[in-house]
Design an enzyme around this catalytic site. Structure first.
Site, PDB file in Angstrom:
ATOM      1  N   ARG A  54       0.835  -1.205   0.000  1.00 17.10           N
ATOM      2  CA  ARG A  54       0.000   0.000   0.000  1.00 17.10           C
ATOM      3  C   ARG A  54       0.868   1.251   0.000  1.00 17.10           C
ATOM      4  O   ARG A  54       0.565   2.233  -0.687  1.00 17.10           O
ATOM      5  CB  ARG A  54      -0.931  -0.023   1.214  1.00 17.10           C
ATOM      6  CG  ARG A  54      -1.933   1.112   1.214  1.00 17.10           C
ATOM      7  CD  ARG A  54      -3.189   0.754   1.990  1.00 17.10           C
ATOM      8  NE  ARG A  54      -4.142   1.847   1.924  1.00 17.10           N
ATOM      9  CZ  ARG A  54      -4.352   2.691   2.934  1.00 17.10           C
ATOM     10  NH1 ARG A  54      -3.692   2.556   4.062  1.00 17.10           N
ATOM     11  NH2 ARG A  54      -5.230   3.663   2.793  1.00 17.10           N
ATOM     12  N   ASN A  86      -3.676   8.672   3.684  1.00 20.92           N
ATOM     13  CA  ASN A  86      -2.411   8.211   4.239  1.00 20.92           C
ATOM     14  C   ASN A  86      -2.513   7.840   5.705  1.00 20.92           C
ATOM     15  O   ASN A  86      -1.573   7.312   6.271  1.00 20.92           O
ATOM     16  CB  ASN A  86      -1.349   9.312   4.118  1.00 20.92           C
ATOM     17  CG  ASN A  86      -0.678   9.270   2.774  1.00 20.92           C
ATOM     18  OD1 ASN A  86      -0.833   8.310   2.027  1.00 20.92           O
ATOM     19  ND2 ASN A  86       0.062  10.302   2.487  1.00 20.92           N
ATOM     20  N   THR A 183      -5.316  -9.125  -1.871  1.00 24.88           N
ATOM     21  CA  THR A 183      -5.279 -10.519  -1.413  1.00 24.88           C
ATOM     22  C   THR A 183      -4.579 -10.623  -0.063  1.00 24.88           C
ATOM     23  O   THR A 183      -4.596 -11.662   0.581  1.00 24.88           O
ATOM     24  CB  THR A 183      -4.563 -11.418  -2.451  1.00 24.88           C
ATOM     25  OG1 THR A 183      -4.599 -12.776  -1.986  1.00 24.88           O
ATOM     26  CG2 THR A 183      -3.104 -11.013  -2.632  1.00 24.88           C
TER      27      THR A 183
HETATM   28  C1  HEM Z   1      -8.924   1.801  -7.008  1.00 25.86           C
HETATM   29  C2  HEM Z   1      -7.835   1.548  -6.358  1.00 25.86           C
HETATM   30  C3  HEM Z   1      -7.716   1.328  -4.867  1.00 25.86           C
HETATM   31  C4  HEM Z   1      -8.517   1.744  -3.845  1.00 25.86           C
HETATM   32  C5  HEM Z   1      -9.780   2.579  -3.930  1.00 25.86           C
HETATM   33  C6  HEM Z   1      -7.936   1.224  -2.623  1.00 25.86           C
HETATM   34  C7  HEM Z   1      -8.439   1.477  -1.358  1.00 25.86           C
HETATM   35  C8  HEM Z   1      -7.962   0.898  -0.196  1.00 25.86           C
HETATM   36  C9  HEM Z   1      -8.494   1.138   1.122  1.00 25.86           C
HETATM   37  C10 HEM Z   1      -9.604   2.111   1.460  1.00 25.86           C
HETATM   38  C11 HEM Z   1      -7.809   0.339   1.985  1.00 25.86           C
HETATM   39  C12 HEM Z   1      -8.046   0.207   3.482  1.00 25.86           C
HETATM   40  C13 HEM Z   1      -7.031   1.008   4.269  1.00 25.86           C
HETATM   41  C14 HEM Z   1      -7.255   0.895   5.761  1.00 25.86           C
HETATM   42  O1  HEM Z   1      -8.379   0.709   6.211  1.00 25.86           O
HETATM   43  O2  HEM Z   1      -6.264   1.034   6.504  1.00 25.86           O
HETATM   44  C15 HEM Z   1      -6.840  -0.397   1.216  1.00 25.86           C
HETATM   45  C16 HEM Z   1      -5.961  -1.296   1.743  1.00 25.86           C
HETATM   46  C17 HEM Z   1      -4.932  -1.863   1.020  1.00 25.86           C
HETATM   47  N1  HEM Z   1      -4.603  -1.581  -0.296  1.00 25.86           N
HETATM   48 FE1  HEM Z   1      -5.747  -0.615  -1.620  1.00 25.86          FE
HETATM   49  N2  HEM Z   1      -6.825   0.505  -2.928  1.00 25.86           N
HETATM   50  C18 HEM Z   1      -6.655   0.554  -4.280  1.00 25.86           C
HETATM   51  C19 HEM Z   1      -5.610  -0.002  -4.987  1.00 25.86           C
HETATM   52  C20 HEM Z   1      -4.532  -0.643  -4.423  1.00 25.86           C
HETATM   53  C21 HEM Z   1      -3.331  -1.012  -5.123  1.00 25.86           C
HETATM   54  C22 HEM Z   1      -3.053  -0.722  -6.596  1.00 25.86           C
HETATM   55  C23 HEM Z   1      -2.522  -1.631  -4.217  1.00 25.86           C
HETATM   56  C24 HEM Z   1      -1.140  -2.175  -4.398  1.00 25.86           C
HETATM   57  C25 HEM Z   1      -0.608  -2.582  -5.522  1.00 25.86           C
HETATM   58  C26 HEM Z   1      -3.248  -1.676  -2.959  1.00 25.86           C
HETATM   59  C27 HEM Z   1      -2.808  -2.299  -1.817  1.00 25.86           C
HETATM   60  C28 HEM Z   1      -3.498  -2.324  -0.629  1.00 25.86           C
HETATM   61  C29 HEM Z   1      -3.122  -3.164   0.505  1.00 25.86           C
HETATM   62  C30 HEM Z   1      -2.013  -4.190   0.513  1.00 25.86           C
HETATM   63  C31 HEM Z   1      -4.011  -2.853   1.540  1.00 25.86           C
HETATM   64  C32 HEM Z   1      -3.987  -3.408   2.969  1.00 25.86           C
HETATM   65  C33 HEM Z   1      -3.139  -2.471   3.808  1.00 25.86           C
HETATM   66  C34 HEM Z   1      -2.859  -2.942   5.215  1.00 25.86           C
HETATM   67  O3  HEM Z   1      -3.158  -4.095   5.579  1.00 25.86           O
HETATM   68  O4  HEM Z   1      -2.319  -2.135   5.992  1.00 25.86           O
HETATM   69  N3  HEM Z   1      -4.444  -1.047  -3.122  1.00 25.86           N
HETATM   70  N4  HEM Z   1      -6.950  -0.028  -0.104  1.00 25.86           N
HETATM   71  C1  LIG Z   2       1.582   7.674   9.326  1.00 29.98           C
HETATM   72  C2  LIG Z   2       1.300   9.103   9.520  1.00 29.98           C
HETATM   73  O1  LIG Z   2       2.164   9.944   9.483  1.00 29.98           O
HETATM   74  N1  LIG Z   2       0.036   9.417   9.695  1.00 29.98           N
HETATM   75  C3  LIG Z   2      -0.398  10.773   9.902  1.00 29.98           C
HETATM   76  C4  LIG Z   2      -1.541  11.097   8.966  1.00 29.98           C
HETATM   77  O2  LIG Z   2      -2.118  12.325   9.240  1.00 29.98           O
HETATM   78  C5  LIG Z   2      -2.613  12.465  10.559  1.00 29.98           C
HETATM   79  C6  LIG Z   2      -3.359  13.788  10.663  1.00 29.98           C
HETATM   80  O3  LIG Z   2      -2.624  14.837  10.108  1.00 29.98           O
HETATM   81  C7  LIG Z   2      -1.460  12.342  11.545  1.00 29.98           C
HETATM   82  O4  LIG Z   2      -1.921  12.469  12.872  1.00 29.98           O
HETATM   83  C8  LIG Z   2      -0.818  10.972  11.362  1.00 29.98           C
HETATM   84  O5  LIG Z   2       0.312  10.857  12.190  1.00 29.98           O
END
Ligand code: HEM
Ligand SMILES: CC(=O)N[C@H]1CO[C@H](CO)[C@@H](O)[C@@H]1O
Ligand SMILES: *[C@@H]1O[C@H](CO)[C@@H](O)[C@H](O)[C@H]1NC(C)=O
Ligand SMILES: *[C@@H]1O[C@H](CO)[C@@H](O)[C@H](O)[C@H]1NC(C)=O
Ligand SMILES: *[C@@H]1O[C@H](CO)[C@@H](O)[C@H](O)[C@H]1NC(C)=O
Length: 320
Positions: A54, A86, A183
């Protein structure tokens, strides 16, 4: 004439490009140093694969793969880290650890942007994903601004999300393939809660979600009337949550996508065919994913003398 001169001047910059083994002679151990850090971290926390994937995506989609996502905000300036999407990016300490080790062995040689890209590949391999050669030679950017962050969101339609990928030179196929990164990893309930109770303001759950999944997600996220004060997370791939495989697509075919954008991939006519083919061809998916990652890692990169090689990934180098 002036135009022609400008053109001639810029051609070499455009042709300068990433190459395999960019650090062969300047820091031959660079790739193995990074791999060792990732391997050690993965042993105690396999969720780093998701974290790095991500981070890499968010880095490359904002000002190109230039490590702008790593810059810490200062009193004066809100960096990309401060932007909404972020908030939950994690894994910064892995990059810092690799950078510290690299600075001890080859100071000011290996860019933070290359560290993100190589570490992501290493973590994908450890989770069972494809191994692929990563061209290197990226330079670190000199700008990181909260206002530049404009990433696709989890409730985007497929055409809306595709616009964002097109703008980065990626195809619809690339988009469906790269979303296969879901995945592994998790999403906070806040990103899909409406699907459980009040989908798009209809007052009803999302009819495209498997009721068994819905019941499971309600146990995690809390009921409609009593939302949990903290925002818990659910695995994006409910079957093989830590394995980099094609099960994400099979879950979508079983109506078990977690976020709306995930499930849409199997519902939208422009992408459903790709989802079905990846669901039945795991090896084909892994090969395509490797190729798409090389494309993702090449978006708007800085090469040659552009940018800098940061000494500390979280701050720009001080002026000389
Ligand atoms: C239309 C494109 C995409 C959207 C709208 C999207 C949106 C999101 C959102 C909302 C999350 C949840 C974050 C959270 O709750 O902390 C997420 C997680 C994640 N995304 Fe995406 N994503 C997109 C494309 C991608 C792509 C292209 C990659 C990498 C090649 C990716 C990799 C990941 C991974 C690995 C997570 C899990 C992160 C974790 O476990 O900390 N995503 N994504
Ligand atoms: C990982 C990181 O730096 N997250 C920051 C994202 O933005 C919020 C609000 O500005 C910060 O509190 C987090 O530390
Ligand atoms: C680095 O070494 C590898 C393996 O020998 C080779 O394929 C690659 O082209 C080399 N790269 C550079 C920039 O010298
Ligand atoms: C704030 O901005 C000023 C002028 O741009 C700069 O000189 C100063 O170092 C900055 N301070 C911080 C904490 O970044
Ligand atoms: C889970 O994944 C395995 C392959 O790893 C597959 O054989 C199985 O059918 C999947 N089960 C469900 C419920 O999706």
């Amino acid at each position: 004439m002036k135009l022609l001169l400008m053109f001639l001047f810029f051609v070499p910059l455009v042709l300068a490009d990433l190459q395999l083994g960019f650090y062969n002679s300047t820091c031959p151990q660079a790739e193995s140093i990074i791999r060792a850090v990732v391997q050690k971290r993965f042993k105690s926390d396999p969720s780093i694969t998701a974290a790095l994937l991500r981070m890499h995506f968010h880095d490359c989609f904002v000002r190109g793969c230039d490590a702008s996502i790593l810059i810490d905000s200062t009193k004066n300036a809100s960096s990309e880290k401060a932007a909404g999407p972020n908030l939950t990016v994690r894994g910064f300490e892995i990059i810092d650890e690799a950078k510290a080790s690299l600075e001890r062995q080859c100071p000011s040689i290996v860019s933070c942007a290359d560290i993100i890209t190589l570490a992501t590949k290493d973590a994908v391999v450890l989770a069972g994903g494809p191994n692929y050669a990563v061209p290197t030679g990226r330079r670190d950017g000199l700008v990181s601004n909260e206002l530049d962050v404009n990433l696709p969101g989890p409730t985007d339609t497929i055409p809306q999300a595709f616009d964002a990928f097109t703008a980065k030179g990626l195809t619809l196929n690339d988009m469906v393939t790269l979303l296969g990164a879901h995945t592994v990893g998790v999403a906070h309930c806040g990103f899909f809660r409406d699907r459980l109770f009040n989908f798009q303001g209809t007052g009803a759950p999302d009819p495209s979600m498997d009721p068994i999944l819905r019941a499971r997600l309600i146990r995690i996220c809390g009921t409609r009337s009593r939302p949990l004060s903290k925002d818990p997370t659910a695995f994006l791939d409910q079957n093989t949550s830590f394995i980099f495989d094609n099960q994400y697509y099979n879950q979508l075919l079983m109506k078990r996508g977690i976020m709306q954008i995930d499930q849409e991939l199997s519902l939208d006519g422009s992408t459903s065919g790709i989802v079905s083919s990846f669901g039945s061809d795991g090896a084909g998916f892994l090969t395509k994913f490797a190729n798409a990652m090389v494309k993702l890692g090449s978006i708007e990169v800085l090469v040659g003398n552009a940018g800098e090689i940061r000494k500390n990934c979280g701050v720009f180098n001080p002026p000389v």
